[in-house]
Design an enzyme around this catalytic site. Structure first.
Site, PDB file in Angstrom:
ATOM      1  N   PRO A 190     -39.064   9.438  -1.432  1.00  0.00           N
ATOM      2  CA  PRO A 190     -37.805   9.448  -0.608  1.00  0.00           C
ATOM      3  C   PRO A 190     -38.132  10.303   0.556  1.00  0.00           C
ATOM      4  O   PRO A 190     -38.766  11.850   0.099  1.00  0.00           O
ATOM      5  CB  PRO A 190     -36.272  10.141  -1.731  1.00  0.00           C
ATOM      6  CG  PRO A 190     -37.303  10.575  -2.171  1.00  0.00           C
ATOM      7  CD  PRO A 190     -38.827   9.311  -2.516  1.00  0.00           C
ATOM      8  N   GLU A 191     -38.344  10.145   1.753  1.00  0.00           N
ATOM      9  CA  GLU A 191     -38.870  11.117   2.665  1.00  0.00           C
ATOM     10  C   GLU A 191     -37.467  11.003   4.025  1.00  0.00           C
ATOM     11  O   GLU A 191     -36.763  10.047   3.152  1.00  0.00           O
ATOM     12  CB  GLU A 191     -39.713  10.937   3.838  1.00  0.00           C
ATOM     13  CG  GLU A 191     -41.328  11.128   2.534  1.00  0.00           C
ATOM     14  CD  GLU A 191     -42.612  10.899   3.176  1.00  0.00           C
ATOM     15  OE1 GLU A 191     -42.957  11.893   4.492  1.00  0.00           O
ATOM     16  OE2 GLU A 191     -43.584  10.428   2.821  1.00  0.00           O
ATOM     17  N   LYS A 222     -34.612  15.528   3.786  1.00  0.00           N
ATOM     18  CA  LYS A 222     -34.184  14.627   2.675  1.00  0.00           C
ATOM     19  C   LYS A 222     -32.921  15.012   2.019  1.00  0.00           C
ATOM     20  O   LYS A 222     -32.801  14.424   0.484  1.00  0.00           O
ATOM     21  CB  LYS A 222     -35.350  15.082   1.771  1.00  0.00           C
ATOM     22  CG  LYS A 222     -36.879  14.211   2.338  1.00  0.00           C
ATOM     23  CD  LYS A 222     -37.834  14.664   1.643  1.00  0.00           C
ATOM     24  CE  LYS A 222     -38.648  15.546   3.038  1.00  0.00           C
ATOM     25  NZ  LYS A 222     -40.176  16.104   2.028  1.00  0.00           N
ATOM     26  N   ARG A 280     -51.500  19.334  -1.434  1.00  0.00           N
ATOM     27  CA  ARG A 280     -51.210  17.668  -1.516  1.00  0.00           C
ATOM     28  C   ARG A 280     -52.175  17.301  -0.899  1.00  0.00           C
ATOM     29  O   ARG A 280     -52.810  16.890  -0.189  1.00  0.00           O
ATOM     30  CB  ARG A 280     -50.024  17.495  -0.467  1.00  0.00           C
ATOM     31  CG  ARG A 280     -48.252  18.308  -0.891  1.00  0.00           C
ATOM     32  CD  ARG A 280     -47.483  18.636  -1.795  1.00  0.00           C
ATOM     33  NE  ARG A 280     -47.305  16.985  -2.134  1.00  0.00           N
ATOM     34  CZ  ARG A 280     -46.140  16.529  -2.061  1.00  0.00           C
ATOM     35  NH1 ARG A 280     -45.223  17.342  -0.660  1.00  0.00           N
ATOM     36  NH2 ARG A 280     -45.830  14.977  -2.201  1.00  0.00           N
TER      37      ARG A 280
END
Length: 261
Positions: free
Chosen positions: A2-3, A59, A251
């Site tokens: 989910p972005e 989000k 990340r």
DNA sequence: TGTGATGTTGAATG
DNA sequence: GCATTCAACATCAC
């Protein structure tokens, strides 16, 4: 997954499944993701309420209730929704479920339990409290430049900073950097105004494309995103450069060395 | 068996 | 105080 575009999809699903529905009961299997109420209190707070609409910002998905309170759904890394009628159809990783008066059940699944579910009396106050920035689709060029010009942070780190803009996650941040040919680890203070403007343009374009055309990340065109270049060592576009994997802003980051500067 | 995963936070550091 | 980085969170899939 989910972005922003995926949460947009969750909103569409949620609205179709839940808007106008009255909650007749709540089942909590695991209250770890319920961040501000224990399971029984959570169930009590929601039972009898009617869902009147929803609001997505970045989000975060706020489900509005008929008492002006809200249920916040943040999907973490692995959150998902599933509407069903038969208990047999329940997802293995359902953490709680809303039962509706019409007989349907909306399950919230989350194998990894990074989701955050909160019962909020005032969702506007909550947005202020967590300093959630404007939705990426609504971010003005002016606000973007004000927020990032001169910053020493990496451009990718800034794109991921939800208090500057809400909705960009790891995969889309890489895509935006790729499209603008800017190195994800470039420091914002070393980028020109034109480059920062490009980032803004592509951010809005990518999010807009995502929300309008591709409800699920695997459904993007084959020449897009992770489909093509999320593979270490692969040759870049027009044979320029090759894909590298590194860490930026904590990340995993894919970029085309020699193509992005 | 070990590793990494689409997110956020709070502590540690500069 | 502010900006930034990074480990931690919990679990599954490859």
């Amino acid at each position: 997954m989910p972005e922003l575009p995926e949460v947009h999809n969750f909103k569409l699903y949620f609205d179709a499944a839940a808007t106008g529905q009255t909650i007749s009961g709540v089942t909590v299997h695991d209250d770890h993701i319920l961040r501000n109420l224990p399971g029984p209190a959570f169930a009590d707070a929601l039972t009898g309420r009617t869902i009147v609409g929803s609001l997505r910002r970045g989000k975060y998905l706020f489900a509005h209730l008929d008492n002006d309170h809200s249920l916040l759904l943040h999907f973490g890394m692995t959150g998902d929704l599933k509407l069903y009628q038969e208990t047999a159809d329940r997802n293995k990783f359902e953490r709680f479920a809303l039962h509706f008066a019409d007989g349907n059940t909306l399950g919230f699944d989350d194998p990894r339990k990074f989701a955050r579910i909160l019962y909020l009396q005032d969702h506007v106050a909550y947005i202020q409290e967590i300093k959630l920035g404007p939705d990426a689709l609504d971010l003005t060029l002016e606000d973007w430049l004000d927020a990032v010009k001169g910053r020493k942070a990496t451009i990718k780190g800034l794109l991921l900073n939800q208090s500057i803009l809400a909705g960009v996650g790891n995969l889309y941040a890489d895509e935006i950097c790729y499209r603008t040919r800017i190195h994800p680890a470039a420091h914002a203070c070393d980028l020109s105004d034109d480059q920062l403007t490009d980032i803004h343009t592509e951010t809005v374009a990518v999010m807009k494309y995502g929300t309008e055309n591709a409800p699920y990340y695997k459904d993007y065109p084959e020449d897009w995103f992770w489909h093509v270049w999320r593979e270490e060592g692969k040759a870049g576009p027009e044979g320029i450069g090759e894909v590298k994997v590194t860490k930026v802003a904590g990340r995993t980051t894919y970029f085309v060395e020699g193509w992005q500067h």
